[in-house]
Design a protein around this motif. Structure first.
Motif, short mmCIF file in Angstrom:
data_model
loop_
_atom_site.label_atom_id
_atom_site.label_comp_id
_atom_site.label_asym_id
_atom_site.label_seq_id
_atom_site.Cartn_x
_atom_site.Cartn_y
_atom_site.Cartn_z
N LEU A 512 21.49 -4.37 -13.76
CA LEU A 512 20.12 -3.38 -14.42
C LEU A 512 19.13 -4.16 -14.30
CD1 LEU A 512 21.92 -1.80 -17.66
CD2 LEU A 512 21.86 -0.75 -15.16
N ALA A 513 18.93 -5.13 -13.61
CA ALA A 513 17.65 -5.96 -13.58
C ALA A 513 17.02 -5.45 -12.06
CB ALA A 513 18.12 -7.34 -13.60
N THR A 514 15.63 -5.71 -12.20
CA THR A 514 14.86 -5.24 -10.96
C THR A 514 14.59 -6.45 -10.21
OG1 THR A 514 12.66 -5.46 -12.17
CG2 THR A 514 13.94 -3.23 -12.42
N SER A 515 13.91 -6.22 -9.52
CA SER A 515 13.01 -7.23 -8.52
C SER A 515 12.33 -8.38 -9.29
CB SER A 515 12.76 -6.69 -7.11
OG SER A 515 11.69 -5.88 -7.35
N VAL A 516 11.75 -7.86 -10.18
CA VAL A 516 10.90 -8.88 -11.21
C VAL A 516 11.60 -9.17 -12.45
CG1 VAL A 516 8.67 -8.71 -12.54
CG2 VAL A 516 8.88 -7.39 -10.13
N PRO A 517 11.74 -10.45 -12.23
CA PRO A 517 12.48 -10.98 -13.70
C PRO A 517 11.76 -10.66 -15.01
CG PRO A 517 12.18 -12.83 -11.91
CD PRO A 517 11.20 -11.61 -11.46
N GLY A 518 12.73 -10.06 -16.08
CA GLY A 518 12.31 -9.74 -17.16
C GLY A 518 11.97 -8.31 -17.21
N ILE A 519 12.10 -7.66 -16.23
CA ILE A 519 11.67 -6.08 -15.99
C ILE A 519 13.43 -5.63 -15.75
CG2 ILE A 519 10.69 -4.16 -15.30
CD1 ILE A 519 8.33 -6.07 -14.76
N PHE A 520 13.76 -4.52 -16.53
CA PHE A 520 14.99 -3.88 -16.22
C PHE A 520 14.83 -2.40 -16.23
CE2 PHE A 520 15.59 -7.64 -18.76
CZ PHE A 520 16.42 -8.42 -18.24
N ALA A 521 15.88 -1.67 -15.60
CA ALA A 521 15.83 -0.20 -15.29
C ALA A 521 17.07 0.31 -15.79
CB ALA A 521 15.38 0.06 -13.86
N GLY A 522 17.08 1.58 -16.55
CA GLY A 522 18.33 2.12 -16.87
C GLY A 522 18.00 3.66 -16.69
N GLY A 523 19.22 4.45 -16.66
CA GLY A 523 19.05 5.90 -16.74
C GLY A 523 18.67 6.57 -15.41
N ASP A 524 18.30 7.70 -15.31
CA ASP A 524 18.06 8.61 -14.23
C ASP A 524 16.99 7.62 -13.30
OD1 ASP A 524 19.94 10.36 -15.37
OD2 ASP A 524 18.50 11.92 -15.57
N ILE A 525 16.26 7.06 -13.57
CA ILE A 525 15.17 6.30 -12.61
C ILE A 525 15.78 5.44 -12.00
CG2 ILE A 525 14.45 4.58 -14.21
CD1 ILE A 525 12.02 6.76 -12.27
N ARG A 526 17.01 4.93 -12.35
CA ARG A 526 17.49 3.92 -11.23
C ARG A 526 18.23 4.37 -10.25
NH1 ARG A 526 22.10 1.09 -10.81
NH2 ARG A 526 23.39 2.55 -12.26
N ALA A 527 17.94 3.69 -9.09
CA ALA A 527 18.91 4.13 -8.01
C ALA A 527 20.30 3.96 -8.05
CB ALA A 527 18.50 3.23 -6.65
N GLY A 528 21.14 5.06 -7.74
CA GLY A 528 22.41 5.05 -7.73
C GLY A 528 23.00 5.72 -9.27
N SER A 529 22.09 5.91 -10.26
CA SER A 529 22.61 6.29 -11.47
C SER A 529 23.49 7.58 -11.21
CB SER A 529 21.55 6.25 -12.42
OG SER A 529 20.55 7.48 -12.14
N MET A 530 24.33 8.12 -12.19
CA MET A 530 25.04 9.18 -12.13
C MET A 530 24.28 10.28 -12.73
SD MET A 530 28.69 7.81 -13.73
CE MET A 530 29.32 9.42 -13.64
N LYS A 531 23.09 10.28 -13.23
CA LYS A 531 22.17 11.48 -13.77
C LYS A 531 23.22 12.33 -14.83
CE LYS A 531 19.36 10.52 -10.54
NZ LYS A 531 19.67 9.24 -10.22
#
Length: 563
Positions: A512-531
């Protein structure tokens, strides 16, 4: 209008059920009948005398053919009422097998074991949930937490009502010349002529120009955060992922702030009834689920600020802290979770865009569905949100049409919703269909739609007073820095989806980590999530362990100076 009614139909156990429902008689008009014909006549009499029917309680001791006639009849007479089957313990196992499909298809809202004695709180807890949902979606509020004063219910007023419904705040609309209107305007003399005027129980009274202004008055601004404080985690977005992260992070001692641009619950908060969420066998509305999660997070110390969307992030470049920007102030934080979810895509039909708020709505707009009682409503979309919106709308509208570009709903909607839709006589599914035009009546409210077959191009004009658009997922990530990479559709890349050249020593970032350390993404905004609500909740909970790991890795860095 009299007290809302509870109608009990039982051929052989009326005394048991009458005793059980005696506790409701102070606030509900409880009626006991013994057969399906009496139940139908009682409901009609109640409606004719100005009562609403909140709940039908039907004993399974009726002949099965008559029982199904009773279930169907109650829906025809009072489609907004909740329907409860109760079974005596001597036949509960058989009834549970026989009527499971009726519950799954939405013919009834629940099947419960008949109370076995006084204080059967398991039974009454279920009844209370059903009455709670009925009061939230159907009943006129007895106590109005917010009062809206306006000479006409325009698009802004409807937006305010929809927002208040999503956050679970009872509200009413009153004309300036009404008794309530005059009382409120006496407190706001400077705002006469600027509509709508909003008065809330927290003491605020004044002209309300937008939903954001209302949210700020009710929940506060980010610039109220102490400027010399660096928090552990800022959660951007209070949908299922953001709420789960807020609960788990704050419960584990992390100083947590949650920023929400609109309403707590996000898109999921507009769902009238989620029936496949773990732990809620009778279902739960998105609004109730969101408010319970918010209450949990508040209990553990999360601070919520609603009505100010994040406008940017200044990432740390030297082991320091990130800065999350909003128009109302900045929040300094050691880590960030991006959980802003997605918006519905625009339909792109200019004639209908001009009618947004006047019969045309993006999202479920639960408050608007109630105003369209007896009308034809068209819902565009094939996902679970569209299915839930259709079922809710069918409680009020005379006819609901689901228009979907695919041949049917099987590829995009959960089977339990498809079954419920197939059984509901008020809902029709039009596959391979799109909306291509529409127009208003003399008062600029939606009156008609043109539906087109996607293959043949054949068009049909239908009368429709409501159009609810729940189509596709459009991420809104323009506020994120370019260093937070996204895919070709705009969804945030995480974990192994991040380009290999950015991996550290050929090891991919955490899931769930993005390309910037310390910034994460979760839920529908994340590529490949189940929605899906459950998967978003799981990701929000899972990210907290990654935040802990990140904070521990930074603990040996140079101390952060006060802001």
């Amino acid at each position: 209008m009299g007290a809302p009614a509870i109608v009990i139909a039982s051929a052989h156990h009326g005394d048991v059920l009458a005793d059980a429902f005696a506790r409701y008689e102070r606030e509900y008009d409880v009626r006991l009948v013994h057969d399906e014909l009496s139940a139908k006549h009682t409901a009609k009499d109640l409606l004719a005398t100005g009562h609403q029917v909140a709940l039908f309680v039907v004993d399974t001791d009726h002949d099965q053919e008559k029982l199904y006639a009773l279930i169907g009849g109650t829906r025809k007479v009072v489609p907004t009422a909740r329907r409860l089957l109760v079974s005596h313990i001597s036949r509960f196992r058989v009834d549970n097998a026989d009527f499971r499909h009726a519950v799954a298809a939405g013919k009834v809202d629940a099947l419960l074991l008949m109370p076995q004695g006084p204080r059967d709180e398991e039974f009454h807890g279920a009844v209370g949930e059903m009455l709670n949902e009925w009061n939230a979606t159907v009943a006129t509020p007895v106590v109005e937490n917010v009062r809206i004063i306006t000479p006409e219910k325009d698009a802004l007023t409807r937006e305010l009502l929809d927002y208040l419904g999503r956050v679970g705040m009872p509200a009413g609309v009153h004309h300036p010349d009404s008794e309530v209107g005059r009382e409120v305007m006496a407190k706001c003399p400077d705002d006469v002529g600027r509509w709508p005027v909003v008065s809330s129980l927290v003491g605020w009274c004044g002209h309300c120009p937008s939903v954001r202004a209302l949210a700020n008055q009710l929940y506060g601004r980010p610039d109220e955060i102490d400027v010399d404080e660096v928090v552990d985690l800022v959660v951007v977005g209070a949908g299922p992922a953001g709420l789960a992260a807020s609960v788990y992070a704050s419960s584990e001692g992390l100083v947590t702030v949650c920023l929400e641009a609109e309403a707590i619950g996000g898109q999921a908060g507009t769902s009238s009834m989620i029936r496949n969420y773990l732990g809620f066998p009778r279902g739960i509305s998105g609004m109730r689920l969101a408010q319970r999660a918010r209450g949990q997070a508040l209990r553990f110390g999360t601070r919520f600020f609603t009505g100010w969307p994040a406008t940017g992030i200044s990432p740390c470049t030297d082991g320091g802290h990130h800065i999350v920007h909003t128009e109302g102030g900045d929040v300094h934080t050691r880590s960030v979770l991006v959980a802003t979810g997605v918006n519905y895509r625009r339909l792109g039909v200019e004639s209908l865009e001009d009618l947004v708020g006047s019969g045309v709505y993006y999202g479920a707009a639960m408050a608007a569905a109630r105003e369209l009682a007896g009308d034809h409503i068209v819902i565009v979309g094939g996902g679970n949100s569209a299915g839930q919106a259709a079922i809710h709308a069918a409680r009020f509208a005379s006819k609901v049409t689901i228009a979907v570009r695919r041949p049917d709903l099987s590829a995009t909607m959960s089977s339990y919703l498809i079954n419920e839709i197939e059984w509901n006589p008020r809902i029709t599914v039009r596959g391979s269909t799109r909306v291509v035009d529409g127009g208003p009546d003399d008062v600029r409210h939606l009156a008609w739609l043109d539906l087109e077959h996607v293959d043949s191009g054949e068009r049909e004009r239908v009368e429709a007073r409501g159009l609810f658009l729940l189509i596709g997922a459009a991420p809104e990530c323009s506020w994120l820095p370019e260093d937070v990479l996204r895919d070709e559709r705009g969804f945030v890349l995480t974990g192994r989806d991040i380009p290999r050249e950015l991996w550290h020593e050929d090891v991919p970032p955490q899931d769930l980590a993005t390309s910037v350390p310390g910034i994460f993404a979760g839920g529908d905004i994340r590529a490949g999530s189940m929605k899906r609500v459950a998967s978003a909740t799981g990701e929000g909970a899972s990210v907290v362990s990654l935040v802990h790991s990140w904070l521990e890795s930074q603990a040996t860095a140079a101390p952060v100076a006060p802001v």
